[in-house]
Write an enzyme that holds these catalytic residues in place. Structure first.
Site, PDB file in Angstrom:
ATOM      1  N   ARG A 179     -18.565  -2.039 -65.139  1.00 59.27           N
ATOM      2  CA  ARG A 179     -19.333  -2.192 -64.440  1.00 59.27           C
ATOM      3  C   ARG A 179     -19.479  -3.890 -63.871  1.00 59.27           C
ATOM      4  O   ARG A 179     -19.078  -4.497 -64.495  1.00 59.27           O
ATOM      5  CB  ARG A 179     -20.918  -1.742 -64.791  1.00 59.27           C
TER       6      ARG A 179
ATOM      7  N   CYS B 277     -14.920  -6.566 -56.314  1.00 58.45           N
ATOM      8  CA  CYS B 277     -14.624  -7.666 -55.595  1.00 58.45           C
ATOM      9  C   CYS B 277     -15.765  -7.831 -54.371  1.00 58.45           C
ATOM     10  O   CYS B 277     -15.969  -7.042 -53.741  1.00 58.45           O
ATOM     11  CB  CYS B 277     -13.440  -7.448 -54.845  1.00 58.45           C
TER      12      CYS B 277
ATOM     13  N   ASN C 221     -27.108  -4.562 -59.360  1.00 60.68           N
ATOM     14  CA  ASN C 221     -27.723  -5.092 -60.706  1.00 60.68           C
ATOM     15  C   ASN C 221     -26.953  -6.213 -61.174  1.00 60.68           C
ATOM     16  O   ASN C 221     -25.886  -6.403 -61.294  1.00 60.68           O
ATOM     17  CB  ASN C 221     -27.333  -3.796 -61.687  1.00 60.68           C
ATOM     18  N   GLU C 222     -27.668  -7.186 -61.678  1.00 63.03           N
ATOM     19  CA  GLU C 222     -27.393  -8.367 -62.375  1.00 63.03           C
ATOM     20  C   GLU C 222     -26.068  -9.137 -61.595  1.00 63.03           C
ATOM     21  O   GLU C 222     -24.839  -8.896 -62.524  1.00 63.03           O
ATOM     22  CB  GLU C 222     -27.141  -8.277 -63.708  1.00 63.03           C
TER      23      GLU C 222
ATOM     24  N   CYS D 150     -14.152 -13.463 -58.471  1.00 63.20           N
ATOM     25  CA  CYS D 150     -12.942 -12.527 -58.344  1.00 63.20           C
ATOM     26  C   CYS D 150     -11.833 -13.624 -57.615  1.00 63.20           C
ATOM     27  O   CYS D 150     -12.226 -14.246 -56.788  1.00 63.20           O
ATOM     28  CB  CYS D 150     -13.167 -11.596 -57.354  1.00 63.20           C
TER      29      CYS D 150
ATOM     30  N   CYS E 122      -8.734 -12.488 -56.206  1.00 65.75           N
ATOM     31  CA  CYS E 122      -8.038 -11.620 -55.490  1.00 65.75           C
ATOM     32  C   CYS E 122      -7.540 -12.487 -54.336  1.00 65.75           C
ATOM     33  O   CYS E 122      -8.153 -13.129 -53.805  1.00 65.75           O
ATOM     34  CB  CYS E 122      -8.558 -10.128 -55.183  1.00 65.75           C
TER      35      CYS E 122
ATOM     36  N   CYS F 196     -10.344 -12.857 -51.633  1.00 65.78           N
ATOM     37  CA  CYS F 196     -11.043 -13.782 -51.966  1.00 65.78           C
ATOM     38  C   CYS F 196     -10.481 -15.115 -51.732  1.00 65.78           C
ATOM     39  O   CYS F 196     -11.366 -16.082 -51.396  1.00 65.78           O
ATOM     40  CB  CYS F 196     -11.777 -13.654 -53.400  1.00 65.78           C
TER      41      CYS F 196
ATOM     42  N   GLU G   6     -36.685  -6.257 -66.478  1.00 64.76           N
ATOM     43  CA  GLU G   6     -35.984  -5.825 -67.518  1.00 64.76           C
ATOM     44  C   GLU G   6     -36.339  -6.525 -68.866  1.00 64.76           C
ATOM     45  O   GLU G   6     -36.556  -7.854 -68.673  1.00 64.76           O
ATOM     46  CB  GLU G   6     -34.277  -5.795 -67.702  1.00 64.76           C
TER      47      GLU G   6
ATOM     48  N   TRP H   9     -26.612  -5.741 -77.990  1.00 65.02           N
ATOM     49  CA  TRP H   9     -25.280  -6.806 -77.683  1.00 65.02           C
ATOM     50  C   TRP H   9     -25.606  -8.149 -78.261  1.00 65.02           C
ATOM     51  O   TRP H   9     -24.717  -9.089 -77.769  1.00 65.02           O
ATOM     52  CB  TRP H   9     -25.160  -6.769 -76.183  1.00 65.02           C
TER      53      TRP H   9
ATOM     54  N   HIS I 186     -29.218   0.983 -77.613  1.00 62.42           N
ATOM     55  CA  HIS I 186     -29.919  -0.045 -77.023  1.00 62.42           C
ATOM     56  C   HIS I 186     -31.332   0.552 -77.176  1.00 62.42           C
ATOM     57  O   HIS I 186     -31.788   1.642 -76.889  1.00 62.42           O
ATOM     58  CB  HIS I 186     -29.585  -0.314 -75.748  1.00 62.42           C
TER      59      HIS I 186
HETATM   60  C1  GAL Z   1     -28.905  -5.693 -68.822  1.00 64.34           C
HETATM   61  C2  GAL Z   1     -28.427  -4.766 -67.663  1.00 64.34           C
HETATM   62  C3  GAL Z   1     -28.921  -3.366 -68.074  1.00 64.34           C
HETATM   63  C4  GAL Z   1     -28.815  -3.025 -69.513  1.00 64.34           C
HETATM   64  C5  GAL Z   1     -29.491  -4.200 -70.193  1.00 64.34           C
HETATM   65  C6  GAL Z   1     -29.090  -4.050 -71.824  1.00 64.34           C
HETATM   66  O1  GAL Z   1     -28.372  -6.985 -68.608  1.00 64.34           O
HETATM   67  O2  GAL Z   1     -29.018  -4.831 -66.450  1.00 64.34           O
HETATM   68  O3  GAL Z   1     -28.346  -2.329 -67.324  1.00 64.34           O
HETATM   69  O4  GAL Z   1     -27.258  -2.997 -69.791  1.00 64.34           O
HETATM   70  O5  GAL Z   1     -28.870  -5.396 -70.084  1.00 64.34           O
HETATM   71  O6  GAL Z   1     -29.846  -4.955 -72.546  1.00 64.34           O
END
Ligand code: GAL
Length: 676
Positions: free
Chosen positions: A117, A121, A155-156, A161, A163, A166, A315, A323, A366
């Site tokens: 995700r 581009c 999102n974020e 890029c 290419c 760009c 979030e 992660w 998560h």
């Molecule tokens: C953010 C992202 C979310 C989810 C989350 C997990 O960076 O916007 O979709 O992946 O991390 O911590």
């Protein structure tokens, strides 16, 4: 100051987070149970549709929005509002198959395959068209839904890029910037060095991994271009939504101090700032206070982008993430502190990723409010529900803002220029860390300090600290002079004012662009110390010595007063901390890197000169204050496991209802919100 409640229809704070019902469309029992449990947890808002494109449009041109409508209706009937995302953060497979130009090209020059995700581009006309079309459909279908609070764009947004599309866009961006005159670019980038002169804009390539990486001006401009191009993509999404629903507010979720984009530029396009916070709780390098106050710095960067209104925490993890290098769970009680800190720093929302854990794929482990266990009888659920209760108790604070008379200058351009400069020592440049550690020292004194760019309006401030302001934007030097002239207290440090906004060195002495006149010093040499090297600064007026590490400039004095001198090395006795009275204010220059804790007497002196009161707190206690026209809300957060007593606190604790008159006792991991 007038209150600006972000979402009056939801009343007070928003509490909720990312909800992915599209993963559970075959489980109506679960969807029903979700809403029951949301109400129990005090959730009044969810974010829908962040990654729903392949469900909305499973094959090109075939649209399915009915499921979302049912869910939004059901949520709304139960008092739960929706933040609706646009799904451009991840593409369905058919899209990449049909329009391969949507797939990004890496710095190595390789086109990505489909997958993952956040990797489209930004220039691709086809992807922009598809995204705008999807956004218009969403706005047409849901734009007037009574449960809709706002749009969450993509999102974020992040990455870059390389290419051909760009590259071509970069070239025309440069041509615009340099008035279609390649000679201006050659001058600004000093390309005669190593025979790098260009004769046409079409020769300028992005800094590929195996290409041109030695022109500092090019590297910096590529970063600026990436921000510009990403902002342009964002604007195209916003435009599509506003064509249909001009009055629905928009945001996009930022990622802490994400290095790749200058968020300040993107912020101008948004109605509200929102961001995602994932601290490394209970790590083995720092205390919880250190981790959390760093998080407060990030909150402050966000709130300083739109100082006149609250921001949003979009979030955060209710439990753990999956992660970090080590995914340690938050200890009982810490979730509450984290959420109250969010409110304390000026957010009107506490949102999570995610409501419910999925069964498979990348984020199956998560943290979420609802675990695979599927019940509301878990520690995490109970702690989330407790936060829901607390946010109701402090609801009157929503819409109020944090007001600061002090500011720290922190710049993306400066940061990029320092990262790229071939000077100093890579392991100790530490621009961000230097800014954060100084900012934390002000926080420890109970002083709210905005974090603003160097081209901000300084007129509301009385104290400014500008650490390592290596790159000067046009106009910054004269604004700083005006600030001091009218009575401001300014502190700059080593490595200030070396280059202009194209990274060309100032001639005639650093700090350049007239700043050496403001400070009354010229930096003649900068000594990069080895990690084990030490020097000290000694003062005449009773302050303890400061220990010098990493960097020490050797100053040539013009007309500054010397407050402290080096104790060692061949520059022993040379000026290390100076002050020059300029107009009605003072311009301080700290020529060496010292521990901000030791610099406290200087900070106190500057604050005293500005008439800003300093407070005392027990170790491990964080303090903030939000102000509205009807009063103030003081937040006290104890990150220690032992009780802590704070003196001189007066007012009602909104969390317990008790009156505090003098001494506030906080339990271990305790908190109080005092209304005055
Ligand atoms: C953010 C992202 C979310 C989810 C989350 C997990 O960076 O916007 O979709 O992946 O991390 O911590």
């Amino acid at each position: 100051m007038e209150k600006k409640i972000l979402f009056p229809q939801a009343g007070g704070f928003l509490h909720g987070g990312d909800y992915n019902p599209e993963q559970w469309l075959d489980r109506p029992d679960i969807l029903k149970e979700d809403v029951r449990m949301m109400k129990k947890a005090g959730v009044n808002c969810v974010t829908l549709g962040v990654f729903s494109w392949s469900v909305y449009e499973p094959v090109e041109g075939e649209f399915h929005f009915g499921w979302l409508e049912k869910i939004m209706d059901h949520l709304y009937e139960n008092g739960i509002f929706t933040i609706l995302a646009t799904p451009s953060g991840a593409r369905p497979a058919w899209l990449d198959e049909t329009y391969p130009e949507a797939m990004r090209v890496s710095r190595q020059g390789m086109r990505n395959h489909h997958g993952v995700r956040h990797n489209h581009c930004m220039s691709s006309p086809e992807y922009r068209k598809k995204t705008a079309d999807m956004d218009r459909r969403l706005a047409e279908r849901f734009g007037s839904h009574p449960g809709l609070l706002m749009y969450h764009i993509s999102n974020e947004l992040g990455g870059e890029c390389f290419c051909p599309l760009c590259t071509a866009r970069f070239q025309s961006y440069l041509s615009e910037k340099f008035d279609h005159d390649i000679e201006k670019l050659n001058q600004a980038w000093w390309t005669t060095f190593w025979s790098h002169r260009y004769s046409s804009f079409s020769q300028v390539e992005p800094p590929f991994a195996n290409g041109e990486g030695s022109i500092m001006g090019l590297n910096l401009e590529w970063k600026r271009f990436t921000t510009w191009n990403m902002t342009d993509f964002l604007k195209e999404e916003i435009r599509a939504l506003r064509e249909i629903t001009p009055s629905v507010p928009v945001t996009t979720n930022f990622m802490m101090l994400y290095n790749g984009l200058d968020y300040r530029k993107m912020a101008r396009e948004l109605d509200v700032i929102s961001w995602d916070s994932y601290p490394r709780f209970h790590n083995d390098e720092e205390t919880l206070f250190e981790t959390m106050t760093e998080n407060a710095f990030h909150h402050t960067v966000m709130r300083s982008m739109k100082k006149e209104k609250p921001f949003m925490l979009m979030e955060s993890a209710p439990g753990l993430v999956n992660w970090h290098p080590f995914n340690k769970v938050k200890r009982p009680g810490v979730h509450k502190l984290f959420c109250l800190q969010t409110a304390a720093c000026g957010s009107d929302t506490v949102q999570y990723f995610q409501w419910r854990k999925g069964r498979g794929s990348f984020e199956q482990y998560h943290g979420a409010v609802v675990d695979h266990l599927g019940t509301d009888d878990t520690r995490i659920f109970r702690e989330t529900a407790q936060v829901g209760e607390l946010l109701k108790k402090i609801a009157p604070a929503a819409g109020t803002c944090v007001r600061a008379r002090a500011a720290l200058l922190f710049d993306w351009d400066n940061r990029w220029a320092i990262q790229d400069v071939k000077a100093l020592a890579e392991p100790t440049k530490c621009y961000e860390k230097t800014c954060i550690s100084i900012w934390k020292e002000f926080l420890k004194m109970g002083v709210e300090m905005d974090v603003v760019p160097s081209d901000d309006d300084f007129s509301g401030y009385d104290v400014i600290v500008a650490p390592m302001l290596y790159l000067l934007q046009p106009g910054t030097a004269s604004c700083l002079k005006q600030f001091v002239e009218r009575g401001g207290q300014l502190l700059a440090t080593y490595f200030t004012g070396y280059v202009d906004d194209n990274t060309l060195c100032f001639m005639g002495g650093f700090p350049g662009d007239g700043l050496s006149e403001l400070f009354g010093v010229i930096s003649e040499e900068i000594d990069t110390l080895y990690p084990s090297d030490r020097n000290h600064i000694r003062f005449g007026d009773g302050w303890e010595d400061w220990e010098v590490r990493d960097y020490a400039e050797i100053l040539r004095l013009t007309d500054a007063e010397v407050l402290g001198r080096y104790t060692d090395d061949f520059y022993q006795g040379g000026a290390a901390l100076t002050r020059k009275r300029y107009g009605r204010g003072n311009a301080y220059y700290a020529a060496a890197r010292c521990c901000p804790g030791q610099m406290r007497p200087l900070f106190e002196q500057m604050l005293a000169q500005a008439g800003i009161p300093v407070k005392q707190f027990p170790e491990g206690v964080e303090y903030h204050v939000r102000t509205g026209d009807e009063g103030t809300y003081e937040f006290y957060l104890n990150y220690g496991t032992a009780p802590a007593c704070v003196q001189e606190v007066y007012g009602q604790d909104m969390l317990t209802g008790s009156e505090i008159s003098g001494t506030l006792t906080l339990e271990g991991y305790g908190a109080a919100v005092i209304r005055k």
